[in-house]
Design an enzyme around this catalytic site. Structure first.
Site, PDB file in Angstrom:
ATOM      1  N   LYS A   1      -7.188   6.986 -11.745  1.00 10.60           N
ATOM      2  CA  LYS A   1      -7.763   8.163 -11.084  1.00 10.60           C
ATOM      3  C   LYS A   1      -6.679   8.956 -10.347  1.00 10.60           C
ATOM      4  O   LYS A   1      -6.651  10.178 -10.415  1.00 10.60           O
ATOM      5  CB  LYS A   1      -8.862   7.753 -10.080  1.00 10.60           C
ATOM      6  CG  LYS A   1     -10.054   7.041 -10.710  1.00 10.60           C
ATOM      7  CD  LYS A   1     -11.167   6.807  -9.698  1.00 10.60           C
ATOM      8  CE  LYS A   1     -10.799   5.881  -8.551  1.00 10.60           C
ATOM      9  NZ  LYS A   1     -10.585   4.459  -8.921  1.00 10.60           N
TER      10      LYS A   1
ATOM     11  N   ARG B   1     -12.570  -6.167  -5.688  1.00  7.10           N
ATOM     12  CA  ARG B   1     -12.716  -4.705  -5.857  1.00  7.10           C
ATOM     13  C   ARG B   1     -13.507  -4.411  -7.133  1.00  7.10           C
ATOM     14  O   ARG B   1     -14.328  -3.482  -7.167  1.00  7.10           O
ATOM     15  CB  ARG B   1     -11.341  -4.026  -5.876  1.00  7.10           C
ATOM     16  CG  ARG B   1     -10.749  -3.895  -4.460  1.00  7.10           C
ATOM     17  CD  ARG B   1      -9.227  -3.785  -4.462  1.00  7.10           C
ATOM     18  NE  ARG B   1      -8.711  -2.619  -5.136  1.00  7.10           N
ATOM     19  CZ  ARG B   1      -7.461  -2.519  -5.617  1.00  7.10           C
ATOM     20  NH1 ARG B   1      -6.612  -3.523  -5.498  1.00  7.10           N
ATOM     21  NH2 ARG B   1      -7.074  -1.424  -6.206  1.00  7.10           N
TER      22      ARG B   1
ATOM     23  N   ARG C   1       0.127  -2.745  -3.839  1.00  9.77           N
ATOM     24  CA  ARG C   1      -0.328  -2.629  -2.457  1.00  9.77           C
ATOM     25  C   ARG C   1      -0.779  -3.994  -1.958  1.00  9.77           C
ATOM     26  O   ARG C   1      -0.964  -4.924  -2.739  1.00  9.77           O
ATOM     27  CB  ARG C   1      -1.522  -1.668  -2.366  1.00  9.77           C
ATOM     28  CG  ARG C   1      -1.248  -0.278  -2.857  1.00  9.77           C
ATOM     29  CD  ARG C   1      -2.386   0.660  -2.496  1.00  9.77           C
ATOM     30  NE  ARG C   1      -3.705   0.136  -2.766  1.00  9.77           N
ATOM     31  CZ  ARG C   1      -4.630   0.739  -3.510  1.00  9.77           C
ATOM     32  NH1 ARG C   1      -4.342   1.885  -4.098  1.00  9.77           N
ATOM     33  NH2 ARG C   1      -5.815   0.200  -3.662  1.00  9.77           N
TER      34      ARG C   1
ATOM     35  N   ARG D   1       1.924  -3.955 -11.713  1.00 10.27           N
ATOM     36  CA  ARG D   1       2.430  -2.864 -10.867  1.00 10.27           C
ATOM     37  C   ARG D   1       3.678  -3.289 -10.110  1.00 10.27           C
ATOM     38  O   ARG D   1       3.701  -4.339  -9.481  1.00 10.27           O
ATOM     39  CB  ARG D   1       1.370  -2.457  -9.829  1.00 10.27           C
ATOM     40  CG  ARG D   1       0.373  -1.472 -10.362  1.00 10.27           C
ATOM     41  CD  ARG D   1      -0.596  -1.065  -9.251  1.00 10.27           C
ATOM     42  NE  ARG D   1      -1.635  -0.186  -9.791  1.00 10.27           N
ATOM     43  CZ  ARG D   1      -2.745   0.146  -9.140  1.00 10.27           C
ATOM     44  NH1 ARG D   1      -2.954  -0.328  -7.919  1.00 10.27           N
ATOM     45  NH2 ARG D   1      -3.622   0.940  -9.688  1.00 10.27           N
TER      46      ARG D   1
ATOM     47  N   ARG E   1     -18.634   6.323  -3.735  1.00 15.85           N
ATOM     48  CA  ARG E   1     -18.474   4.986  -4.302  1.00 15.85           C
ATOM     49  C   ARG E   1     -19.780   4.211  -4.263  1.00 15.85           C
ATOM     50  O   ARG E   1     -19.793   3.017  -4.560  1.00 15.85           O
ATOM     51  CB  ARG E   1     -17.433   4.245  -3.469  1.00 15.85           C
ATOM     52  CG  ARG E   1     -16.211   3.794  -4.240  1.00 15.85           C
ATOM     53  CD  ARG E   1     -15.281   3.205  -3.212  1.00 15.85           C
ATOM     54  NE  ARG E   1     -14.195   2.467  -3.756  1.00 15.85           N
ATOM     55  CZ  ARG E   1     -12.982   2.953  -3.989  1.00 15.85           C
ATOM     56  NH1 ARG E   1     -12.706   4.220  -3.782  1.00 15.85           N
ATOM     57  NH2 ARG E   1     -12.035   2.160  -4.419  1.00 15.85           N
TER      58      ARG E   1
HETATM   59  P1  ADP Z   1      -8.931   1.585  -5.925  1.00 15.31           P
HETATM   60  O1  ADP Z   1      -9.750   2.670  -6.572  1.00 15.31           O
HETATM   61  O2  ADP Z   1      -7.750   1.211  -6.725  1.00 15.31           O
HETATM   62  O3  ADP Z   1      -9.736   0.375  -5.510  1.00 15.31           O
HETATM   63  P2  ADP Z   1      -8.580   3.170  -3.458  1.00 15.31           P
HETATM   64  O4  ADP Z   1      -7.252   3.558  -2.923  1.00 15.31           O
HETATM   65  O5  ADP Z   1      -9.493   4.233  -3.941  1.00 15.31           O
HETATM   66  O6  ADP Z   1      -8.266   2.103  -4.586  1.00 15.31           O
HETATM   67  O7  ADP Z   1      -9.398   2.332  -2.343  1.00 15.31           O
HETATM   68  C1  ADP Z   1      -8.808   1.260  -1.626  1.00 15.31           C
HETATM   69  C2  ADP Z   1      -9.812   0.688  -0.632  1.00 15.31           C
HETATM   70  O8  ADP Z   1     -10.198   1.705   0.314  1.00 15.31           O
HETATM   71  C3  ADP Z   1     -11.134   0.214  -1.234  1.00 15.31           C
HETATM   72  O9  ADP Z   1     -11.055  -1.115  -1.713  1.00 15.31           O
HETATM   73  C4  ADP Z   1     -12.073   0.327  -0.017  1.00 15.31           C
HETATM   74  O10 ADP Z   1     -11.894  -0.745   0.885  1.00 15.31           O
HETATM   75  C5  ADP Z   1     -11.572   1.592   0.664  1.00 15.31           C
HETATM   76  N1  ADP Z   1     -12.291   2.805   0.207  1.00 15.31           N
HETATM   77  C6  ADP Z   1     -11.777   3.862  -0.488  1.00 15.31           C
HETATM   78  N2  ADP Z   1     -12.716   4.794  -0.731  1.00 15.31           N
HETATM   79  C7  ADP Z   1     -13.872   4.322  -0.192  1.00 15.31           C
HETATM   80  C8  ADP Z   1     -15.215   4.791  -0.131  1.00 15.31           C
HETATM   81  N3  ADP Z   1     -15.595   5.970  -0.675  1.00 15.31           N
HETATM   82  N4  ADP Z   1     -16.150   4.027   0.500  1.00 15.31           N
HETATM   83  C9  ADP Z   1     -15.816   2.855   1.057  1.00 15.31           C
HETATM   84  N5  ADP Z   1     -14.584   2.339   1.029  1.00 15.31           N
HETATM   85  C10 ADP Z   1     -13.602   3.046   0.408  1.00 15.31           C
END
Ligand code: ADP
Length: 179
Positions: free
Chosen positions: A16, A137, A126, A122, A90
């Site tokens: 994404k 996740r 992170r 990767r 989400r």
């Molecule tokens: P990825 O899509 O690879 O899991 P992101 O950087 O989008 O990584 O998200 C990392 C973390 O940030 C998620 O595992 C969650 O804990 C938090 N997070 C991100 N966006 C949201 C959201 N819309 N609602 C709740 N938690 C979120």
């Protein structure tokens, strides 16, 4: 009429962020990544960042009130520019809390085993890229986020793209889906 707003939907590791960078460069979208905004808030040591941290480290969703307030604040600053949401909504609850209608939602579809391989490989991993956290996740994605596929399908807004292809092919398909 409000400026267009689209969202990228897909599991962790679906690319994404890669696609969002190119779309914002080429089409002038304001790119709002909730993951990046949360990591910035944590690095800055804000209250919001501190509240979010424990959930992020487990691979769980940060509570909706924290996220919705953050996204509403970020959207208020985008003026009349088109917006690309990456990582939000989400869950169906988040979609319903969003004070703005989305014009299209692009699902970047990638199977779990490809996600596990990609994240394991990767170089710039992170803290939440440990295999057990990636599995969490993915579980959260299937349980909480995937119901949005049907939600937006019923609204006629969902476009599916095969995210297991190379990034250029995914980009071409995303551009085509936006036509
Ligand atoms: P990825 O899509 O690879 O899991 P992101 O950087 O989008 O990584 O998200 C990392 C973390 O940030 C998620 O595992 C969650 O804990 C938090 N997070 C991100 N966006 C949201 C959201 N819309 N609602 C709740 N938690 C979120």
């Amino acid at each position: 009429m409000a400026a267009p707003a689209i969202a990228l939907l897909g599991p962790p590791g679906s690319g994404k962020g890669t696609q969002a960078t190119r779309l914002s460069d080429e089409l002038g979208f304001v790119w709002l990544s909730t993951g990046d905004l949360l990591r910035e808030a944590r690095a800055a040591g804000s209250d919001l960042g501190q509240r979010a941290g424990e959930y992020m480290d487990r691979g769980d969703l940060v509570p909706d009130d924290v996220i919705v307030e953050m996204v509403d604040g970020a959207l208020a600053d985008t003026g009349d520019r088109p917006v690309l949401l990456d990582g939000f909504p989400r869950s169906v609850a988040q979609a319903e809390a969003l004070g703005r209608d989305l014009d299209a939602v692009i699902l970047i579809d990638v199977p779990d085993e490809v996600v596990m391989e990609r994240i394991a490989g990767r170089q710039d991993g992170r803290a939440d890229d440990k295999p057990e956290t990636v599995r969490e996740r993915l579980r959260v994605y299937h349980d909480e986020t995937e119901p949005l596929v049907g939600h937006y399908e019923r609204q006629g807004k969902l476009r599916r793209v095969d995210g297991a292809q190379d990034p250029d092919a995914v980009h071409d398909d995303v551009r085509a889906a936006l036509q």
